[in-house]
Design an enzyme around this catalytic site. Structure first.
Site, PDB file in Angstrom:
ATOM      1  N   GLY A 112       1.798   2.201  10.783  1.00  0.00           N
ATOM      2  CA  GLY A 112       2.677   3.360  10.636  1.00  0.00           C
ATOM      3  C   GLY A 112       3.347   3.784  11.931  1.00  0.00           C
ATOM      4  O   GLY A 112       3.937   4.857  12.010  1.00  0.00           O
ATOM      5  N   SER A 163       2.967  -2.211  10.370  1.00  0.00           N
ATOM      6  CA  SER A 163       4.412  -2.222  10.602  1.00  0.00           C
ATOM      7  C   SER A 163       5.066  -3.562  10.279  1.00  0.00           C
ATOM      8  O   SER A 163       5.961  -4.018  10.995  1.00  0.00           O
ATOM      9  CB  SER A 163       4.736  -1.782  12.031  1.00  0.00           C
ATOM     10  OG  SER A 163       4.282  -0.456  12.251  1.00  0.00           O
ATOM     11  N   LYS A 196       0.070   4.244  -0.310  1.00  0.00           N
ATOM     12  CA  LYS A 196      -0.589   5.414   0.299  1.00  0.00           C
ATOM     13  C   LYS A 196      -0.377   6.664  -0.580  1.00  0.00           C
ATOM     14  O   LYS A 196      -0.237   6.541  -1.785  1.00  0.00           O
ATOM     15  CB  LYS A 196      -0.102   5.603   1.737  1.00  0.00           C
ATOM     16  CG  LYS A 196      -0.297   4.314   2.553  1.00  0.00           C
ATOM     17  CD  LYS A 196      -0.212   4.507   4.034  1.00  0.00           C
ATOM     18  CE  LYS A 196      -0.446   3.157   4.736  1.00  0.00           C
ATOM     19  NZ  LYS A 196      -0.458   3.251   6.186  1.00  0.00           N
ATOM     20  N   HIS A 207      -9.704   0.659   4.614  1.00  0.00           N
ATOM     21  CA  HIS A 207      -8.470   0.883   5.376  1.00  0.00           C
ATOM     22  C   HIS A 207      -8.771   1.817   6.549  1.00  0.00           C
ATOM     23  O   HIS A 207      -9.623   2.707   6.438  1.00  0.00           O
ATOM     24  CB  HIS A 207      -7.404   1.485   4.459  1.00  0.00           C
ATOM     25  CG  HIS A 207      -6.058   1.542   5.100  1.00  0.00           C
ATOM     26  ND1 HIS A 207      -5.711   2.520   5.992  1.00  0.00           N
ATOM     27  CD2 HIS A 207      -4.989   0.714   5.000  1.00  0.00           C
ATOM     28  CE1 HIS A 207      -4.468   2.294   6.410  1.00  0.00           C
ATOM     29  NE2 HIS A 207      -4.008   1.209   5.826  1.00  0.00           N
ATOM     30  N   GLU A 244      -5.627  -5.392  10.490  1.00  0.00           N
ATOM     31  CA  GLU A 244      -4.673  -4.309  10.704  1.00  0.00           C
ATOM     32  C   GLU A 244      -5.006  -3.599  12.009  1.00  0.00           C
ATOM     33  O   GLU A 244      -5.849  -2.687  12.024  1.00  0.00           O
ATOM     34  CB  GLU A 244      -4.736  -3.303   9.548  1.00  0.00           C
ATOM     35  CG  GLU A 244      -4.394  -3.893   8.195  1.00  0.00           C
ATOM     36  CD  GLU A 244      -3.759  -2.869   7.280  1.00  0.00           C
ATOM     37  OE1 GLU A 244      -2.682  -3.157   6.754  1.00  0.00           O
ATOM     38  OE2 GLU A 244      -4.326  -1.765   7.119  1.00  0.00           O
ATOM     39  N   GLU A 250      -7.333   4.304   7.598  1.00  0.00           N
ATOM     40  CA  GLU A 250      -7.196   5.730   7.270  1.00  0.00           C
ATOM     41  C   GLU A 250      -8.432   6.243   6.536  1.00  0.00           C
ATOM     42  O   GLU A 250      -8.804   7.409   6.654  1.00  0.00           O
ATOM     43  CB  GLU A 250      -5.900   5.953   6.464  1.00  0.00           C
ATOM     44  CG  GLU A 250      -4.677   5.827   7.380  1.00  0.00           C
ATOM     45  CD  GLU A 250      -3.420   5.297   6.718  1.00  0.00           C
ATOM     46  OE1 GLU A 250      -3.304   5.341   5.484  1.00  0.00           O
ATOM     47  OE2 GLU A 250      -2.524   4.827   7.459  1.00  0.00           O
ATOM     48  N   ASN A 303       0.866  -1.178   0.000  1.00  0.00           N
ATOM     49  CA  ASN A 303       0.000   0.000   0.000  1.00  0.00           C
ATOM     50  C   ASN A 303       0.903   1.227   0.000  1.00  0.00           C
ATOM     51  O   ASN A 303       1.511   1.557   1.011  1.00  0.00           O
ATOM     52  CB  ASN A 303      -0.883  -0.058   1.266  1.00  0.00           C
ATOM     53  CG  ASN A 303      -1.711   1.188   1.448  1.00  0.00           C
ATOM     54  OD1 ASN A 303      -1.759   2.060   0.579  1.00  0.00           O
ATOM     55  ND2 ASN A 303      -2.381   1.288   2.591  1.00  0.00           N
TER      56      ASN A 303
HETATM   57  P1  PGA Z   1       2.471   0.217   7.753  1.00  0.00           P
HETATM   58  O1  PGA Z   1       1.040   0.377   7.034  1.00  0.00           O
HETATM   59  O2  PGA Z   1       3.077  -1.049   7.211  1.00  0.00           O
HETATM   60  O3  PGA Z   1       3.233   1.449   7.369  1.00  0.00           O
HETATM   61  O4  PGA Z   1       2.198   0.126   9.221  1.00  0.00           O
HETATM   62  C1  PGA Z   1       0.225  -0.739   6.833  1.00  0.00           C
HETATM   63  C2  PGA Z   1      -1.075  -0.305   6.200  1.00  0.00           C
HETATM   64  O5  PGA Z   1      -1.533   0.801   6.477  1.00  0.00           O
HETATM   65  O6  PGA Z   1      -1.657  -1.057   5.413  1.00  0.00           O
END
Ligand code: PGA
Length: 255
Positions: free
Chosen positions: A176, A216, A14, A98, A170, A100, A12
């Protein structure tokens, strides 16, 4: 990971990169994953970057997809991207719900469900995300939260769709933040989701549905996480912006 379920490693990207940067990263991802035949590999760039990435990935083993789609088929929805538009760009995948999107765009489980159904109807494979907040985990409500998201966001699918959809667990506190769920924490939730799937769709489909971990994931922890019996791959954010790291994570998905 269990033999019989093909792993998925999805990146992803982003809201990072531009047209040139995305094409360059796509080229590097192809190089870093060129020998990977043991899993599905896909990258999800921002919508305006998909066409350029598709030109690079066409004919390679790396697939591509969107980070979101509209619940509606088409029409006056300024700024939104439809399932058909993603399909016309050669996308096979799309991330749905997601955290976000849930947080910044107030997407609830009803919207997540509508988008998941829309993606499936268009022939895309949705990677539909669920996950608890830190406060929910601390209050011992993790499994309850996951159950609500799965039942309301992914209930009532046709059997063929319940097999095809990919679920991503997740934990919001791990996205993140550099803080990863322990393999045991991940496996507890993954196993719970699979049991839930069995109660909703039967044992056969539950044995087939793929459940990814996200939050992460790094080259250093990927093997341990994906070594858990119900962890069928990874949805990778930050580490997916490095082709080398992403390539290492793909290698770790080898069963
Ligand atoms: P990250 O993001 O690996 O940076 O924690 C994962 C995601 O948002 O799918």
């Amino acid at each position: 990971m269990m033999a019989g379920r093909r792993p998925v490693v999805a990146g992803n990207w982003k809201m990072h990169l531009d047209v040139q940067g995305a094409a360059a990263l796509a080229r590097d991802v192809v190089r870093a994953t060129s020998l990977a035949r043991w899993c599905d590999v896909a990258v999800m760039p921002s919508a305006p970057l998909i066409a350029g990435v598709a030109r690079v990935l066409e004919g390679t083993s790396v697939e591509w997809g969107g980070q979101d789609l509209a619940a509606e088929a088409q029409g006056a929805y300024t700024g939104d991207v439809s399932a058909a538009q993603l399909v016309s760009l050669g996308c096979r995948w799309v991330i749905v719900g997601h955290s976000e999107r849930r947080k910044y765009h107030l997407e609830g489980d009803d919207v997540v469900k509508a988008k998941t159904v829309r993606a499936l109807g268009a022939g895309l494979t949705p990677i539909t995300c669920v996950g608890e907040q830190l406060s929910e985990r601390k209050a011992g409500q993790t499994l309850h939260r996951i159950e609500t998201q799965v039942r309301f966001g992914l209930g009532g699918l046709a059997p063929a769709d319940a097999e095809r959809v990919v679920i991503a667990y997740e934990p919001v506190w791990a996205i993140g933040t550099g803080e990863t769920a322990t393999p045991a924490q991940a496996e507890e939730v993954h196993e719970y989701i699979r049991r839930l799937w069995a109660s909703m769709y039967g044992d056969t489909l539950a044995a087939k549905v793929r459940i990814l971990y996200g939050g992460s994931v790094k080259a250093s922890n990927a093997a341990e996480l994906m070594g858990q019996k119900d962890v069928d791959g990874a949805l990778v954010g930050g580490a997916a912006l490095s082709a080398n790291d992403f390539g290492e994570i793909v290698k770790a998905a080898r069963v």
